[in-house]
Design a protein around this motif. Structure first.
Motif, PDB file in Angstrom:
ATOM      1  N   PRO A  48       0.804  -1.229   0.000  1.00  0.00           N
ATOM      2  CA  PRO A  48       0.000   0.000   0.000  1.00  0.00           C
ATOM      3  C   PRO A  48       0.828   1.265   0.000  1.00  0.00           C
ATOM      4  CG  PRO A  48      -0.890  -1.597   1.559  1.00  0.00           C
ATOM      5  CD  PRO A  48       0.425  -2.137   1.083  1.00  0.00           C
ATOM      6  N   GLU A  49       1.965   1.252   0.703  1.00  0.00           N
ATOM      7  CA  GLU A  49       2.805   2.427   0.753  1.00  0.00           C
ATOM      8  C   GLU A  49       4.193   2.040   0.263  1.00  0.00           C
ATOM      9  OE1 GLU A  49       1.085   3.192   4.972  1.00  0.00           O
ATOM     10  OE2 GLU A  49       2.095   5.036   4.355  1.00  0.00           O
ATOM     11  N   SER A  50       4.481   2.348  -0.982  1.00  0.00           N
ATOM     12  CA  SER A  50       5.717   1.866  -1.587  1.00  0.00           C
ATOM     13  C   SER A  50       6.958   2.425  -0.927  1.00  0.00           C
ATOM     14  CB  SER A  50       5.738   2.184  -3.089  1.00  0.00           C
ATOM     15  OG  SER A  50       5.692   3.577  -3.308  1.00  0.00           O
ATOM     16  N   ALA A  51       6.823   3.567  -0.220  1.00  0.00           N
ATOM     17  CA  ALA A  51       7.988   4.136   0.456  1.00  0.00           C
ATOM     18  C   ALA A  51       8.550   3.174   1.495  1.00  0.00           C
ATOM     19  CB  ALA A  51       7.615   5.456   1.108  1.00  0.00           C
ATOM     20  N   HIS A  52       7.706   2.284   2.016  1.00  0.00           N
ATOM     21  CA  HIS A  52       8.147   1.339   3.037  1.00  0.00           C
ATOM     22  C   HIS A  52       8.363  -0.058   2.452  1.00  0.00           C
ATOM     23  CE1 HIS A  52       7.289   4.419   5.964  1.00  0.00           C
ATOM     24  NE2 HIS A  52       6.059   4.524   5.508  1.00  0.00           N
ATOM     25  N   TYR A  53       8.250  -0.179   1.150  1.00  0.00           N
ATOM     26  CA  TYR A  53       8.421  -1.483   0.519  1.00  0.00           C
ATOM     27  C   TYR A  53       9.898  -1.800   0.390  1.00  0.00           C
ATOM     28  CZ  TYR A  53       7.674  -5.306  -2.763  1.00  0.00           C
ATOM     29  OH  TYR A  53       7.652  -6.523  -3.365  1.00  0.00           O
ATOM     30  N   LYS A  54      10.263  -3.062   0.657  1.00  0.00           N
ATOM     31  CA  LYS A  54      11.669  -3.436   0.728  1.00  0.00           C
ATOM     32  C   LYS A  54      12.285  -3.753  -0.633  1.00  0.00           C
ATOM     33  CE  LYS A  54      11.762  -3.996   5.401  1.00  0.00           C
ATOM     34  NZ  LYS A  54      11.437  -2.666   5.905  1.00  0.00           N
ATOM     35  N   GLY A  55      11.448  -3.949  -1.664  1.00  0.00           N
ATOM     36  CA  GLY A  55      11.991  -4.300  -2.980  1.00  0.00           C
ATOM     37  C   GLY A  55      12.695  -3.128  -3.646  1.00  0.00           C
ATOM     38  N   GLN A  56      13.326  -3.424  -4.768  1.00  0.00           N
ATOM     39  CA  GLN A  56      14.053  -2.408  -5.521  1.00  0.00           C
ATOM     40  C   GLN A  56      13.346  -2.131  -6.848  1.00  0.00           C
ATOM     41  OE1 GLN A  56      16.794  -0.652  -4.524  1.00  0.00           O
ATOM     42  NE2 GLN A  56      16.465  -1.653  -2.554  1.00  0.00           N
ATOM     43  N   PRO A  57      13.244  -0.863  -7.245  1.00  0.00           N
ATOM     44  CA  PRO A  57      12.633  -0.546  -8.550  1.00  0.00           C
ATOM     45  C   PRO A  57      13.417  -1.189  -9.686  1.00  0.00           C
ATOM     46  CG  PRO A  57      12.869   1.421  -7.207  1.00  0.00           C
ATOM     47  CD  PRO A  57      13.639   0.343  -6.513  1.00  0.00           C
ATOM     48  N   GLN A  58      12.737  -1.453 -10.784  1.00  0.00           N
ATOM     49  CA  GLN A  58      13.375  -2.024 -11.965  1.00  0.00           C
ATOM     50  C   GLN A  58      14.301  -1.012 -12.629  1.00  0.00           C
ATOM     51  OE1 GLN A  58      10.397  -3.470 -14.694  1.00  0.00           O
ATOM     52  NE2 GLN A  58      10.545  -5.522 -13.880  1.00  0.00           N
ATOM     53  N   SER A  59      15.355  -1.526 -13.222  1.00  0.00           N
ATOM     54  CA  SER A  59      16.254  -0.698 -14.021  1.00  0.00           C
ATOM     55  C   SER A  59      16.326  -1.303 -15.410  1.00  0.00           C
ATOM     56  CB  SER A  59      17.648  -0.639 -13.400  1.00  0.00           C
ATOM     57  OG  SER A  59      18.495   0.189 -14.163  1.00  0.00           O
ATOM     58  N   PRO A  60      15.792  -0.624 -16.435  1.00  0.00           N
ATOM     59  CA  PRO A  60      15.780  -1.207 -17.776  1.00  0.00           C
ATOM     60  C   PRO A  60      17.188  -1.381 -18.331  1.00  0.00           C
ATOM     61  CG  PRO A  60      15.131   1.091 -17.842  1.00  0.00           C
ATOM     62  CD  PRO A  60      15.193   0.713 -16.398  1.00  0.00           C
ATOM     63  N   ALA A  61      17.341  -2.343 -19.243  1.00  0.00           N
ATOM     64  CA  ALA A  61      18.634  -2.580 -19.895  1.00  0.00           C
ATOM     65  C   ALA A  61      18.993  -1.384 -20.771  1.00  0.00           C
ATOM     66  CB  ALA A  61      18.560  -3.846 -20.734  1.00  0.00           C
ATOM     67  N   PRO A  62      20.281  -1.148 -21.000  1.00  0.00           N
ATOM     68  CA  PRO A  62      20.685  -0.055 -21.898  1.00  0.00           C
ATOM     69  C   PRO A  62      20.100  -0.248 -23.291  1.00  0.00           C
ATOM     70  CG  PRO A  62      22.566  -0.867 -20.648  1.00  0.00           C
ATOM     71  CD  PRO A  62      21.452  -1.841 -20.421  1.00  0.00           C
ATOM     72  N   MET A  63      19.944   0.860 -24.009  1.00  0.00           N
ATOM     73  CA  MET A  63      19.396   0.810 -25.362  1.00  0.00           C
ATOM     74  C   MET A  63      20.170   1.767 -26.259  1.00  0.00           C
ATOM     75  SD  MET A  63      15.445   1.542 -26.597  1.00  0.00           S
ATOM     76  CE  MET A  63      14.847   0.184 -25.577  1.00  0.00           C
ATOM     77  N   ILE A  64      20.413   1.322 -27.484  1.00  0.00           N
ATOM     78  CA  ILE A  64      21.052   2.151 -28.503  1.00  0.00           C
ATOM     79  C   ILE A  64      20.069   2.313 -29.658  1.00  0.00           C
ATOM     80  CG2 ILE A  64      22.962   2.361 -30.139  1.00  0.00           C
ATOM     81  CD1 ILE A  64      24.581   0.528 -28.226  1.00  0.00           C
ATOM     82  N   ILE A  65      19.724   3.543 -29.969  1.00  0.00           N
ATOM     83  CA  ILE A  65      18.841   3.834 -31.099  1.00  0.00           C
ATOM     84  C   ILE A  65      19.714   4.502 -32.158  1.00  0.00           C
ATOM     85  CG2 ILE A  65      16.768   5.077 -31.853  1.00  0.00           C
ATOM     86  CD1 ILE A  65      15.881   5.053 -28.884  1.00  0.00           C
ATOM     87  N   GLU A  66      19.865   3.881 -33.291  1.00  0.00           N
ATOM     88  CA  GLU A  66      20.848   4.378 -34.251  1.00  0.00           C
ATOM     89  C   GLU A  66      20.308   4.460 -35.672  1.00  0.00           C
ATOM     90  OE1 GLU A  66      24.152   1.713 -34.169  1.00  0.00           O
ATOM     91  OE2 GLU A  66      23.055   0.050 -35.072  1.00  0.00           O
ATOM     92  N   GLY A  67      20.899   5.390 -36.436  1.00  0.00           N
ATOM     93  CA  GLY A  67      20.628   5.477 -37.865  1.00  0.00           C
ATOM     94  C   GLY A  67      19.544   6.448 -38.274  1.00  0.00           C
ATOM     95  N   GLY A  68      18.787   6.995 -37.334  1.00  0.00           N
ATOM     96  CA  GLY A  68      17.705   7.911 -37.682  1.00  0.00           C
ATOM     97  C   GLY A  68      18.151   9.359 -37.709  1.00  0.00           C
ATOM     98  N   THR A  69      17.219  10.245 -38.019  1.00  0.00           N
ATOM     99  CA  THR A  69      17.477  11.687 -38.012  1.00  0.00           C
ATOM    100  C   THR A  69      16.978  12.247 -36.682  1.00  0.00           C
ATOM    101  OG1 THR A  69      17.258  11.867 -40.419  1.00  0.00           O
ATOM    102  CG2 THR A  69      16.985  13.881 -39.124  1.00  0.00           C
TER     103      THR A  69
END
Length: 441
Positions: A48-69
């Motif tokens: 109910p109150e995430s400030a007291h939740y013991k888990g860790q937020p997700q961290s997305p994998a790195p991303m490379i976006i290439e070749g566009g304008t």
């Protein structure tokens, strides 16, 4: 155009404890409908109150976006064969291949690579007026490229709950600037959103006195609202209401602005009197604003008050089967188009907002196209969905441009938005909080 009632959703369980209001709102928002890809995140963030939740937020994998304008809405510049590197939810580098080579090398062995060849790379778009009450609403808004949104209010603080999701489940919802409950005379079932609002249910004439308006506003802020939504006039999209009547005048709106503290106030207004009173009361932006006067536009320019015309929503009334609404759509649309042109000429910041409600979602690119057809240049239309609303929301350092340190929100377009604002409707890929949430087949 706010054709909807803000208290139309079912009330939460009467036994809902005060400290669990936000969790209850999240349940109402449909968190039980998470896709399998987000199940792990959901299992770690149900407290109910995430400030007291013991888990860790997700961290997305790195991303490379290439070749566009790569397009910079602030300068109007474009870099061909560009690269954008996203790491830990932020832009690590953006530019030509030479300037980004070190950032690419640092994550090349573990990054997701997106080929943007032949496409245009933009920061995630901003929709400055939505009503998202459930996860499905948020998903649809996100799929059209709006990675940051400003709420136009919700029924039971669902927008406050949605605002907490990106930290725990990246890619599930846009970044939400929540308004909480609509500061309006009639709260309806929304009075059940928090036991602290029970005293307001006893008001025979609704929430109209300055002290009561301030109380409701402060409760919104306490519950997590970062913006406040109020009104000067009734809704244009409900045939039984007269959108030119005055609901709240300058004195009442001033009380709301004073109680909002750092939360900017957005004001639903149609009539010249209502708009002018709201502007002089100190609101941050005018929503709809069909009959805004030249004098008020000059005052808006002087004060830095933004204008969110929600043009596509107003124009859509012309197609209504209700003759009253159809007539309003036909009458209001050309007046609002002229107001947009006059606002731009007066130096008023025009920002795009769709007024989407529930799953009836208008793509933010469609609103940008309507603004261009009303007289904005393609670059002005592009800024109306990027840098202009970012500044309005106070997040211009992290939203609206793809520069080092900005949020990892990216949109890929099939056509050049600097040549034609309609290109903003041609969204082929969306990255939100570093997660690829849409990619054309």
């Amino acid at each position: 155009m706010c054709t909807h009632d803000h208290d139309a959703l079912p009330a939460p369980d009467a036994a809902l404890a005060r400290r669990s209001v936000i969790a209850g709102a999240a349940a109402l928002a449909g968190i039980g409908l998470l896709p399998a890809s987000a199940a792990a995140a959901d299992s770690r963030s149900r407290a109910p109150e995430s400030a007291h939740y013991k888990g860790q937020p997700q961290s997305p994998a790195p991303m490379i976006i290439e070749g566009g304008t790569l397009v910079d809405p602030d300068t109007g510049d474009a870099v061909e064969d560009a690269v954008v590197v996203l790491v830990d939810g932020r832009v690590a580098a953006a530019g030509d291949r030479q300037s980004t080579r070190r950032a690419v090398a640092s994550v090349a062995d573990r990054a997701t690579v997106v080929d943007a060849t032949g496409r245009f790379v933009l920061p995630g778009l901003v929709d400055a007026h939505v009503h998202a009450n459930a996860l499905e609403d948020a998903r649809l808004i996100l799929s059209h490229g709006a990675t940051t949104v400003r709420s136009g209010s919700s029924s039971f603080y669902q927008d406050v709950a949605l605002a907490a999701l990106p930290r725990w489940a990246p890619g599930l919802s846009p970044r939400m600037h929540a308004a909480g409950l609509f500061v309006s005379p009639e709260l309806g079932d929304s009075v059940l959103a928090d036991p602290a609002l029970a005293p307001l249910a006893a008001l025979s004439d609704g929430v109209r006195e300055a002290s009561d308006l301030a109380y409701l506003t402060r409760n919104n802020v306490k519950r997590g609202a970062t913006v406040i939504k109020t009104r000067a006039n009734p809704r244009a999209g409900l045939a039984e209401q007269d959108p030119l009547e005055l609901v709240y005048g300058q004195e009442q709106i001033s009380a709301i602005v004073a109680a909002s503290k750092k939360a900017g106030v957005l004001c639903h207004a149609y009539s010249a009197e209502g708009i002018d009173g709201a502007v002089r009361a100190g609101v941050r932006s005018i929503e709809h604003g069909v009959f805004v006067s030249e004098a008020t536009l000059a005052e808006m320019a002087k004060r830095g008050t933004a204008f969110t015309p929600t043009l596509s929503g107003i124009a859509s009334m012309a197609d209504s089967t209700d003759p009253v609404l159809a007539e309003r759509g036909r009458e209001y649309t050309p007046v609002l188009q002229e107001a947009i042109r006059a606002a731009a000429e007066a130096g008023v910041t025009v920002v795009a907002g769709t007024d989407s409600f529930g799953t009836d979602v208008t793509p933010i690119g469609t609103e940008a196209r309507w603004l261009a057809e009303a007289g904005l240049s393609p670059l002005q239309a592009l800024r109306s969905v990027t840098t202009a609303p970012a500044r309005l929301l106070g997040v211009e350092r992290s939203v609206g441009r793809l520069v080092r340190g900005a949020q990892a929100d990216v949109v890929l377009l099939d056509r050049d938005p600097l040549a034609d604002a309609a290109a903003l409707e041609a969204v082929s890929a969306v990255v939100a909080q570093g997660v690829l949430v849409r990619e054309a087949a």
